[in-house]
Design a protein around this motif. Structure first.
Motif, PDB file in Angstrom:
ATOM      1  N   ASP A  68      30.220  51.807  47.849  1.00 33.01           N
ATOM      2  CA  ASP A  68      31.104  50.755  47.307  1.00 33.01           C
ATOM      3  C   ASP A  68      30.685  49.394  47.871  1.00 33.01           C
ATOM      4  OD1 ASP A  68      32.560  52.795  46.162  1.00 33.01           O
ATOM      5  OD2 ASP A  68      34.454  52.299  47.132  1.00 33.01           O
ATOM      6  N   LYS A  69      30.551  49.342  49.193  1.00 29.48           N
ATOM      7  CA  LYS A  69      30.256  48.073  49.862  1.00 29.48           C
ATOM      8  C   LYS A  69      28.894  47.517  49.467  1.00 29.48           C
ATOM      9  CE  LYS A  69      33.066  48.462  54.065  1.00 29.48           C
ATOM     10  NZ  LYS A  69      33.013  48.490  55.550  1.00 29.48           N
ATOM     11  N   VAL A  70      27.882  48.399  49.389  1.00 29.04           N
ATOM     12  CA  VAL A  70      26.540  47.924  49.050  1.00 29.04           C
ATOM     13  C   VAL A  70      26.527  47.371  47.621  1.00 29.04           C
ATOM     14  CG1 VAL A  70      24.148  48.609  48.649  1.00 29.04           C
ATOM     15  CG2 VAL A  70      25.345  49.426  50.676  1.00 29.04           C
ATOM     16  N   PHE A  71      27.103  48.127  46.673  1.00 28.56           N
ATOM     17  CA  PHE A  71      27.112  47.646  45.286  1.00 28.56           C
ATOM     18  C   PHE A  71      27.944  46.365  45.166  1.00 28.56           C
ATOM     19  CE2 PHE A  71      25.876  52.076  43.793  1.00 28.56           C
ATOM     20  CZ  PHE A  71      24.667  51.672  43.254  1.00 28.56           C
ATOM     21  N   HIS A  72      29.057  46.302  45.900  1.00 27.35           N
ATOM     22  CA  HIS A  72      29.859  45.076  45.878  1.00 27.35           C
ATOM     23  C   HIS A  72      29.038  43.897  46.413  1.00 27.35           C
ATOM     24  CE1 HIS A  72      32.989  42.132  46.381  1.00 27.35           C
ATOM     25  NE2 HIS A  72      32.725  42.070  47.674  1.00 27.35           N
ATOM     26  N   ALA A  73      28.317  44.125  47.513  1.00 34.35           N
ATOM     27  CA  ALA A  73      27.520  43.044  48.105  1.00 34.35           C
ATOM     28  C   ALA A  73      26.478  42.528  47.112  1.00 34.35           C
ATOM     29  CB  ALA A  73      26.839  43.531  49.387  1.00 34.35           C
ATOM     30  N   LEU A  74      25.967  43.422  46.263  1.00 37.26           N
ATOM     31  CA  LEU A  74      24.912  43.042  45.317  1.00 37.26           C
ATOM     32  C   LEU A  74      25.474  42.455  44.023  1.00 37.26           C
ATOM     33  CD1 LEU A  74      22.493  46.081  45.791  1.00 37.26           C
ATOM     34  CD2 LEU A  74      22.408  43.831  46.911  1.00 37.26           C
ATOM     35  N   SER A  75      26.801  42.418  43.878  1.00 35.20           N
ATOM     36  CA  SER A  75      27.413  41.965  42.621  1.00 35.20           C
ATOM     37  C   SER A  75      27.580  40.445  42.576  1.00 35.20           C
ATOM     38  CB  SER A  75      28.764  42.653  42.427  1.00 35.20           C
ATOM     39  OG  SER A  75      29.711  42.149  43.363  1.00 35.20           O
ATOM     40  N   ASP A  76      26.826  39.733  43.367  1.00 33.93           N
ATOM     41  CA  ASP A  76      26.901  38.271  43.398  1.00 33.93           C
ATOM     42  C   ASP A  76      25.487  37.689  43.448  1.00 33.93           C
ATOM     43  OD1 ASP A  76      28.800  35.752  44.316  1.00 33.93           O
ATOM     44  OD2 ASP A  76      26.827  35.718  45.261  1.00 33.93           O
ATOM     45  N   LEU A  95      19.142  41.623  31.438  1.00 34.94           N
ATOM     46  CA  LEU A  95      20.408  41.017  31.850  1.00 34.94           C
ATOM     47  C   LEU A  95      20.171  39.695  32.567  1.00 34.94           C
ATOM     48  CD1 LEU A  95      22.224  44.133  33.361  1.00 34.94           C
ATOM     49  CD2 LEU A  95      22.830  42.968  31.256  1.00 34.94           C
ATOM     50  N   ASN A  96      21.056  38.717  32.354  1.00 35.39           N
ATOM     51  CA  ASN A  96      21.024  37.501  33.172  1.00 35.39           C
ATOM     52  C   ASN A  96      21.775  37.778  34.485  1.00 35.39           C
ATOM     53  OD1 ASN A  96      23.670  37.551  32.389  1.00 35.39           O
ATOM     54  ND2 ASN A  96      23.505  35.800  31.014  1.00 35.39           N
ATOM     55  N   GLN A  97      21.872  36.748  35.339  1.00 34.02           N
ATOM     56  CA  GLN A  97      22.514  36.953  36.655  1.00 34.02           C
ATOM     57  C   GLN A  97      23.961  37.435  36.496  1.00 34.02           C
ATOM     58  OE1 GLN A  97      21.071  37.079  39.364  1.00 34.02           O
ATOM     59  NE2 GLN A  97      19.271  35.764  39.358  1.00 34.02           N
ATOM     60  N   SER A  98      24.676  36.849  35.544  1.00 39.91           N
ATOM     61  CA  SER A  98      26.073  37.232  35.373  1.00 39.91           C
ATOM     62  C   SER A  98      26.185  38.675  34.864  1.00 39.91           C
ATOM     63  CB  SER A  98      26.739  36.250  34.420  1.00 39.91           C
ATOM     64  OG  SER A  98      27.703  36.881  33.646  1.00 39.91           O
ATOM     65  N   GLY A  99      25.219  39.097  34.053  1.00 43.30           N
ATOM     66  CA  GLY A  99      25.189  40.488  33.595  1.00 43.30           C
ATOM     67  C   GLY A  99      24.943  41.445  34.747  1.00 43.30           C
ATOM     68  N   LEU A 100      24.008  41.077  35.636  1.00 43.45           N
ATOM     69  CA  LEU A 100      23.733  41.906  36.824  1.00 43.45           C
ATOM     70  C   LEU A 100      24.962  41.949  37.738  1.00 43.45           C
ATOM     71  CD1 LEU A 100      20.140  41.385  38.317  1.00 43.45           C
ATOM     72  CD2 LEU A 100      21.213  43.501  37.525  1.00 43.45           C
ATOM     73  N   HIS A 140      29.074  45.104  40.076  1.00 43.48           N
ATOM     74  CA  HIS A 140      30.509  45.191  40.349  1.00 43.48           C
ATOM     75  C   HIS A 140      31.086  46.491  39.774  1.00 43.48           C
ATOM     76  CE1 HIS A 140      34.746  44.380  40.633  1.00 43.48           C
ATOM     77  NE2 HIS A 140      34.864  44.491  39.332  1.00 43.48           N
ATOM     78  N   ALA A 141      30.675  46.845  38.573  1.00 46.98           N
ATOM     79  CA  ALA A 141      31.187  48.064  37.945  1.00 46.98           C
ATOM     80  C   ALA A 141      30.842  49.295  38.785  1.00 46.98           C
ATOM     81  CB  ALA A 141      30.627  48.208  36.533  1.00 46.98           C
ATOM     82  N   LEU A 142      29.689  49.250  39.462  1.00 44.78           N
ATOM     83  CA  LEU A 142      29.244  50.412  40.237  1.00 44.78           C
ATOM     84  C   LEU A 142      29.807  50.417  41.658  1.00 44.78           C
ATOM     85  CD1 LEU A 142      25.501  50.562  39.106  1.00 44.78           C
ATOM     86  CD2 LEU A 142      27.463  51.814  38.180  1.00 44.78           C
ATOM     87  N   LEU A 181      33.678  49.292  33.020  1.00 42.38           N
ATOM     88  CA  LEU A 181      32.364  49.865  32.685  1.00 42.38           C
ATOM     89  C   LEU A 181      31.895  49.400  31.304  1.00 42.38           C
ATOM     90  CD1 LEU A 181      32.959  53.474  34.080  1.00 42.38           C
ATOM     91  CD2 LEU A 181      31.198  51.875  34.876  1.00 42.38           C
ATOM     92  N   GLN A 182      32.838  49.260  30.367  1.00 36.59           N
ATOM     93  CA  GLN A 182      32.478  48.778  29.023  1.00 36.59           C
ATOM     94  C   GLN A 182      32.090  47.312  29.062  1.00 36.59           C
ATOM     95  OE1 GLN A 182      35.784  50.979  26.393  1.00 36.59           O
ATOM     96  NE2 GLN A 182      34.095  50.190  25.180  1.00 36.59           N
ATOM     97  N   ASP A 183      32.841  46.536  29.820  1.00 39.57           N
ATOM     98  CA  ASP A 183      32.568  45.099  29.945  1.00 39.57           C
ATOM     99  C   ASP A 183      31.181  44.866  30.551  1.00 39.57           C
ATOM    100  OD1 ASP A 183      33.300  42.312  29.806  1.00 39.57           O
ATOM    101  OD2 ASP A 183      33.526  42.369  31.979  1.00 39.57           O
ATOM    102  N   ALA A 184      30.751  45.788  31.423  1.00 35.90           N
ATOM    103  CA  ALA A 184      29.434  45.672  32.054  1.00 35.90           C
ATOM    104  C   ALA A 184      28.325  46.218  31.161  1.00 35.90           C
ATOM    105  CB  ALA A 184      29.434  46.404  33.398  1.00 35.90           C
ATOM    106  N   GLY A 185      28.707  46.772  29.993  1.00 38.16           N
ATOM    107  CA  GLY A 185      27.701  47.301  29.075  1.00 38.16           C
ATOM    108  C   GLY A 185      27.140  48.651  29.482  1.00 38.16           C
ATOM    109  N   ILE A 186      27.849  49.352  30.379  1.00 38.47           N
ATOM    110  CA  ILE A 186      27.364  50.653  30.855  1.00 38.47           C
ATOM    111  C   ILE A 186      27.889  51.780  29.976  1.00 38.47           C
ATOM    112  CG2 ILE A 186      27.397  52.271  32.821  1.00 38.47           C
ATOM    113  CD1 ILE A 186      27.672  49.833  34.672  1.00 38.47           C
ATOM    114  N   VAL A 187      29.131  51.626  29.512  1.00 42.82           N
ATOM    115  CA  VAL A 187      29.784  52.676  28.728  1.00 42.82           C
ATOM    116  C   VAL A 187      30.194  52.103  27.376  1.00 42.82           C
ATOM    117  CG1 VAL A 187      31.934  54.034  28.602  1.00 42.82           C
ATOM    118  CG2 VAL A 187      30.570  54.058  30.691  1.00 42.82           C
TER     119      VAL A 187
END
Lengths: 113, 113
Positions: free
Chosen positions: A8-16, B2-7, B12-14, B54-60
């Motif tokens: 959770d923490k690693v993916f959260h850290a990478l979400s910016d 994906l652009n930065q906001s997409g990433l 974040h979804a993960l 997950l849908q908003d992130a384009g994963i599901v």
């Protein structure tokens, strides 16, 4: 091996994007907080907050020598999220991966040997 | 790509164990919202909120046929975060990767040919 909360923490850290930019810079080698802050166009407290999130996730470590705090990447810190993502590929995508790896490997062909 | 906001959105979804569990289930094939909700031990609105992220992130993606909403993974949705992570490995780790890939590939050895 990270537990679920660690992932959770690693993916959260990478979400910016700013925190990803810090990681991208640190892959090239350790850097001072000032060096990391330069391209980010934000206040030093904001940068320190991003660094704290990266440290809390175990991605970045830092050491203060004299008046300079130097940050570096924790080796292997991105292994678990990478492995998790690799495991979630759809079966068809995995077959393509193997084909690509095979074609990319410098295996000797009958013609060459 | 994906652009930065997409990433941002994908990472974040993960960053939540329940959402990762949904992805892990959908890798095995499409599933109804009810099936996805079963192992999660949370209210249906909470599950739907996770699915929305997950849908908003384009994963599901999901499709409603009759009264059943079926969710499935969007092919290639995890390619960009995987590529980003792969690019951030330290030089020493990358060398080990290549060695590992070489040893794992079923390249013919001189003994076998």
């Amino acid at each position: 091996m990270l537990n679920q909360s660690g992932l959770d923490k690693v993916f959260h850290a990478l979400s910016d994007a700013s925190r990803r930019a810090v990681v991208e810079r640190l892959v090239r080698g350790p850097a001072s907080v000032g060096t990391l802050a330069e391209p980010l166009a934000m206040s030093l407290p904001a940068v320190l907050q991003h660094l704290a999130v990266l440290q809390d996730a175990g991605i970045v470590t830092s050491q203060k020598i004299g008046r300079v705090r130097t940050c570096s990447l924790v080796p292997g810190a991105l292994t678990d999220p990478t492995a998790w993502l690799a495991a979630q590929r759809l079966p068809a995508e995995r077959r393509l991966d193997r084909l690509g790896a095979h074609l990319a490997s410098d295996h000797p062909t009958q013609e060459q040997s």
